[in-house]
Design a protein around this motif. Structure first.
Motif, short mmCIF file in Angstrom:
data_model
loop_
_atom_site.label_atom_id
_atom_site.label_comp_id
_atom_site.label_asym_id
_atom_site.label_seq_id
_atom_site.Cartn_x
_atom_site.Cartn_y
_atom_site.Cartn_z
N TRP A 227 33.30 43.05 65.31
CA TRP A 227 33.90 43.82 66.40
C TRP A 227 35.31 44.28 66.01
CZ3 TRP A 227 38.13 42.76 69.66
CH2 TRP A 227 38.25 43.64 70.75
N ILE A 228 36.10 43.37 65.43
CA ILE A 228 37.46 43.72 65.00
C ILE A 228 37.40 44.83 63.95
CG2 ILE A 228 39.43 42.86 63.65
CD1 ILE A 228 39.11 40.20 65.17
N ASN A 229 36.45 44.73 63.04
CA ASN A 229 36.30 45.73 61.99
C ASN A 229 36.00 47.11 62.55
OD1 ASN A 229 36.64 45.96 59.26
ND2 ASN A 229 34.69 45.04 58.72
N LYS A 230 35.25 47.16 63.66
CA LYS A 230 34.90 48.45 64.26
C LYS A 230 36.00 49.00 65.16
CE LYS A 230 29.89 47.96 64.39
NZ LYS A 230 28.71 47.80 65.25
N VAL A 231 36.65 48.12 65.94
CA VAL A 231 37.55 48.57 66.99
C VAL A 231 39.00 48.72 66.53
CG1 VAL A 231 38.49 47.95 69.25
CG2 VAL A 231 36.07 47.63 68.80
N VAL A 232 39.48 47.75 65.79
CA VAL A 232 40.89 47.74 65.40
C VAL A 232 41.10 48.66 64.21
CG1 VAL A 232 42.78 46.27 64.60
CG2 VAL A 232 41.15 45.39 66.26
N PRO A 233 42.06 49.58 64.33
CA PRO A 233 42.33 50.46 63.19
C PRO A 233 43.05 49.69 62.07
CG PRO A 233 43.80 50.98 65.03
CD PRO A 233 42.87 49.92 65.50
N ARG B 280 40.63 45.92 55.72
CA ARG B 280 39.21 45.92 56.10
C ARG B 280 38.38 45.15 55.07
NH1 ARG B 280 36.99 49.09 59.88
NH2 ARG B 280 38.81 50.43 59.87
N ASP B 281 38.70 45.30 53.78
CA ASP B 281 37.99 44.56 52.73
C ASP B 281 38.25 43.07 52.83
OD1 ASP B 281 36.94 46.91 51.74
OD2 ASP B 281 38.45 47.14 50.15
N VAL B 282 39.49 42.69 53.16
CA VAL B 282 39.82 41.27 53.31
C VAL B 282 39.03 40.67 54.48
CG1 VAL B 282 41.67 39.66 53.94
CG2 VAL B 282 42.10 41.46 52.26
N VAL B 283 38.95 41.39 55.57
CA VAL B 283 38.19 40.92 56.74
C VAL B 283 36.71 40.80 56.39
CG1 VAL B 283 37.48 41.55 59.08
CG2 VAL B 283 39.87 41.75 58.42
N GLN C 98 35.46 40.24 53.40
CA GLN C 98 35.33 39.09 52.51
C GLN C 98 35.39 37.78 53.30
OE1 GLN C 98 38.42 39.50 49.59
NE2 GLN C 98 37.15 40.78 48.24
N LEU C 99 36.25 37.72 54.31
CA LEU C 99 36.34 36.54 55.17
C LEU C 99 35.02 36.31 55.89
CD1 LEU C 99 38.05 34.30 56.60
CD2 LEU C 99 38.57 36.02 58.32
N ASN C 100 34.41 37.38 56.36
CA ASN C 100 33.13 37.26 57.06
C ASN C 100 32.04 36.77 56.11
OD1 ASN C 100 31.43 37.38 59.28
ND2 ASN C 100 30.88 39.50 58.91
N ARG C 101 32.00 37.32 54.89
CA ARG C 101 31.01 36.86 53.91
C ARG C 101 31.22 35.39 53.56
NH1 ARG C 101 31.58 42.05 51.90
NH2 ARG C 101 33.17 41.45 50.38
N PHE C 102 32.48 34.98 53.39
CA PHE C 102 32.79 33.59 53.06
C PHE C 102 32.34 32.64 54.18
CE2 PHE C 102 35.59 29.91 53.34
CZ PHE C 102 35.46 29.38 52.07
N GLN C 103 32.68 32.98 55.41
CA GLN C 103 32.32 32.09 56.51
C GLN C 103 30.81 32.06 56.73
OE1 GLN C 103 31.42 32.31 60.00
NE2 GLN C 103 31.01 34.49 59.98
N LYS C 104 30.14 33.19 56.49
CA LYS C 104 28.68 33.19 56.61
C LYS C 104 28.04 32.31 55.54
CE LYS C 104 27.42 37.49 58.87
NZ LYS C 104 26.73 38.78 58.70
#
Length: 173
Positions: A62-68, A74-77, A79-85
């Motif tokens: 959601w943050i990736n879509k909504v927050v500019p 965006r790449d760091v976010v 990567q964080l999502n892939r790591f936590q998954k």
């Protein structure tokens, strides 16, 4: 002649099939139906911990879509999502069935007769976990996998489950 003893008992006590015991109709055993609150608390906290990776993933998307953001952030976010998954989804797979087992223990030890909402919540929980296991171990035919995935990941189903359990427990208390 064959008779169903459960039905015979219900008729003899004057209660219908779905009528529950309440303060007006106390438990025949005389036991207090407070239940095992520790098991209920454990099940609730395990459900929260088990579904934390899913909530994090949804929030990150959601943050990736909504927050500019710039491409670097965006790449760091992402990567964080892939790591936590990769590392936290194991909790989802292990803790949800454990929470179900403890919830079943809690239900068996408490059995409040005033409402059926906790039982409906338990049925919904069993269904969601079963769908998750079907997805994890690919136990359904490929054409059905997409429907099973959509049902399992539907936010409204999770919200309905939380509401049924919460309202049912508020009625019980």
């Amino acid at each position: 002649m064959f008779t169903d003893t459960c039905r015979a008992d219900d008729r003899r006590n004057g209660k219908g099939w779905f009528e529950r015991e309440s303060a007006l109709h106390p438990s025949p055993s005389g036991r207090d139906d407070e239940g095992n609150e520790a098991a209920g608390q454990m099940a609730a906290w395990l459900l929260v911990a088990a579904n934390l990776p899913v909530v994090l993933s949804v929030l990150i998307k959601w943050i990736n879509k909504v927050v500019p953001m710039g491409n670097g952030l965006r790449d760091v976010v992402a990567q964080l999502n892939r790591f936590q998954k990769k590392h936290l989804m194991r909790l989802h797979y292990l803790l949800n069935p454990l929470a179900l087992g403890i919830a079943l223990w809690h239900w068996l030890s408490s059995r409040c007769r005033s409402t059926a909402l906790p039982e409906w919540g338990l049925v919904m929980m069993v269904s969601l976990i079963a769908l998750g296991l079907i997805l994890k171990y690919r136990l359904c035919p490929k054409p059905l996998r997409k429907r099973v995935y959509r049902t399992h990941t539907q936010p409204l189903v999770l919200i309905a489950l939380a509401m049924v359990l919460t309202i049912g427990h508020l009625i019980v208390d």
